[in-house]
Scaffold this active site. Structure first.
Site, PDB file in Angstrom:
ATOM      1  N   ILE A 262       0.871  -1.175   0.000  1.00  0.00           N
ATOM      2  CA  ILE A 262       0.000   0.000   0.000  1.00  0.00           C
ATOM      3  C   ILE A 262       0.909   1.226   0.000  1.00  0.00           C
ATOM      4  O   ILE A 262       2.068   1.155   0.393  1.00  0.00           O
ATOM      5  CB  ILE A 262      -0.981   0.025   1.208  1.00  0.00           C
ATOM      6  CG1 ILE A 262      -0.215  -0.071   2.533  1.00  0.00           C
ATOM      7  CG2 ILE A 262      -1.981  -1.095   1.110  1.00  0.00           C
ATOM      8  CD1 ILE A 262      -1.125  -0.029   3.745  1.00  0.00           C
ATOM      9  N   ASP A 263       0.385   2.348  -0.463  1.00  0.00           N
ATOM     10  CA  ASP A 263       1.191   3.553  -0.611  1.00  0.00           C
ATOM     11  C   ASP A 263       1.776   4.004   0.728  1.00  0.00           C
ATOM     12  O   ASP A 263       1.214   3.747   1.798  1.00  0.00           O
ATOM     13  CB  ASP A 263       0.358   4.697  -1.194  1.00  0.00           C
ATOM     14  CG  ASP A 263      -0.015   4.466  -2.645  1.00  0.00           C
ATOM     15  OD1 ASP A 263       0.599   3.570  -3.271  1.00  0.00           O
ATOM     16  OD2 ASP A 263      -0.910   5.164  -3.139  1.00  0.00           O
ATOM     17  N   LYS A 264       2.883   4.719   0.629  1.00  0.00           N
ATOM     18  CA  LYS A 264       3.557   5.231   1.821  1.00  0.00           C
ATOM     19  C   LYS A 264       2.634   6.095   2.662  1.00  0.00           C
ATOM     20  O   LYS A 264       2.612   5.991   3.895  1.00  0.00           O
ATOM     21  CB  LYS A 264       4.789   6.031   1.407  1.00  0.00           C
ATOM     22  CG  LYS A 264       5.517   6.716   2.551  1.00  0.00           C
ATOM     23  CD  LYS A 264       6.721   7.491   2.057  1.00  0.00           C
ATOM     24  CE  LYS A 264       7.423   8.203   3.205  1.00  0.00           C
ATOM     25  NZ  LYS A 264       8.609   8.969   2.750  1.00  0.00           N
TER      26      LYS A 264
END
Length: 465
Positions: A262-264
């Site tokens: 998942i995105d930062k």
């Protein structure tokens, strides 16, 4: 003939090791200038070092490490054979403390430490060349990930350099990072500094990770990843989940493995597999849509339709200016909707609550796994960018007057999947993070509502899509 430079050194070729020649101190030699012989002949065999100056007596060590550890005085260029020295040259010169090649690596009496470029550093613990055979449990793993697993402390940049320069060989041939290793293949691993372990202590990582564990058993670990922490490392990313997984290994034969990302800047549920076999099964489950995910997002504005499915193909685009700027490509590239050349992307959505036309809380369920899919679909397909997502929403993604409105308001709320052991459905739900909770309270969104935590809570009728 000679002169009393107390730190002169020389090294000689031949034999089975490195010979370091030590200039004796004046008081140790009984006074007077040093020469190649004395009345008793006890200094016969000394010779002159044209690089450092002075007459020297040989002392032999079996390796460089012994020379440094066993006798703390020496010259870096002598120990590592960077400068040969000339026993008969007349170009004698004294020790130059500003010379990087003549940096002292210690003091015989232990009174002084290293000076110069090596000051304060421990000797390198270099390994030799290794030839490792790919095990059955590692079959199908990416080569770069396999190398990092085999070489603790080696980062992705070093692995890429090995592969680019041909130092890594798979069955004698060069290979790239994306190559999948096959059981039984022999991989050549070049020497590396085994002491270059991560600076962060394992117990500190373990303590921090344990606070964010949602579920843990013999097969799966579920983490509540906070916003701002990257899942994997990259340029300028020193702290990431992948680099801390060894802290969760415990008594298991291997550390946990990532099975998705998942995105930062996205918070929420992150699944880990406890071993290679489970990771393979979970990866297949994600690709086969057996795993169902639900996200919650606060968006600026309210979608015109309160529920539906977004079908908008995506492709990666790089602005012309970024193509010409070295090192800027990764920061400037973005995903755009392109129905002609883009990859298929589908997202289910439903508005959970809204405040007039200012903001809304929506539930999202990705049916495909494209990069930044939810962010692009919200900003460009719905026209309501996720709050705090300036990359895709620009100024419209920020509402005036919100204290924490500059942070990304996207949460991987829940994951549902069949358990790898018994096959029964299991559900993991992440709590609402602090910044989203504060914004919901400030805007009055979700008041008195039970916020959905599972896919079926909102999209039960669409489970077979």
């Amino acid at each position: 003939m000679g002169h009393c430079d107390p730190v002169g050194r020389h090294r000689r070729r031949g034999g089975g090791g490195v010979a370091v020649y030590s200039r004796r101190r004046r008081h140790q030699l009984g006074g007077g200038c040093c020469s190649n012989r004395d009345a008793g002949g006890q200094f016969a065999g000394q010779f002159f070092d044209g690089h450092c100056g002075g007459w020297h007596r040989p002392r032999r060590y079996t390796d460089v490490g012994a020379a440094v550890d066993g006798w703390g005085v020496g010259r870096v260029h002598h120990l590592f054979r960077l400068c040969a020295g000339d026993g008969g040259t007349a170009r004698a010169r004294r020790y130059d403390p500003a010379s990087a090649l003549c940096t002292r690596v210690g003091d015989r009496d232990g009174a002084r430490g290293v000076r110069g470029p090596l000051g304060g550093k421990e000797p390198l613990a270099m390994t030799g060349v290794r030839h490792e055979t790919v095990a059955e449990t590692d079959d199908g793993m990416r080569l770069d990930r396999w190398l990092r697993h085999q070489c603790p402390g080696v980062n992705q940049g070093q692995v890429q350099k090995w592969l680019r320069t041909g130092q890594v060989r798979v069955d004698g041939s060069r290979a790239d990072a994306a190559r999948r290793v096959v059981m039984g293949e022999e991989v050549r691993i070049p020497p590396y500094d085994a002491s270059a372990a991560p600076a962060r202590k394992a117990d500190q990582d373990a303590s921090w990770l344990r606070e964010h564990v949602l579920h843990q058993d013999k097969f799966i670990i579920g983490l509540n990843k906070p916003a701002g922490l990257a899942v994997q490392g990259g340029s300028g990313t020193a702290r990431h989940v992948d680099g801390m997984l060894a802290a969760l290994q415990g008594k298991a034969p291997e550390p946990p493995r990532l099975v998705h990302r998942i995105d930062k800047d996205t918070a929420g549920v992150l699944l880990l597999a406890r071993d290679r076999a489970v990771a393979r099964g979970l990866t297949a489950a994600f690709k086969g849509r057996t795993v169902r995910k639900i996200y919650l997002a606060v968006v600026a504005g309210v979608p015109s339709a309160h529920q539906g499915e977004i079908r908008a193909a995506l492709r990666k685009a790089v602005p012309p200016s970024a193509e010409q700027a070295p090192g800027a490509r990764g920061r400037r590239e973005r995903m755009v909707i392109d129905e002609i050349s883009g990859d298929s992307a589908r997202t289910l959505f439903e508005v959970v609550d809204h405040v007039h036309r200012r903001a809304a809380l929506i539930a999202l369920a990705p049916l495909s796994g494209r990069t930044h899919q939810l962010r692009v679909h919200c900003a460009d397909a719905l026209g309501t960018p996720i709050l705090g997502d300036g990359k895709y929403g620009g100024e419209k993604a920020f509402l005036t007057g919100l204290e924490l409105g500059n942070q990304m308001h996207l949460l991987a709320r829940g994951v549902s999947l069949p358990h790898p052991d018994h096959g029964c459905d299991m559900h993991l739900t992440a709590p609402i993070p602090h910044h989203m909770h504060a914004t919901l309270k400030e805007l009055g969104l979700g008041v008195g509502l039970k916020l959905p935590g599972r896919f079926d809570d909102v999209f039960g009728d669409a489970a077979e899509l």
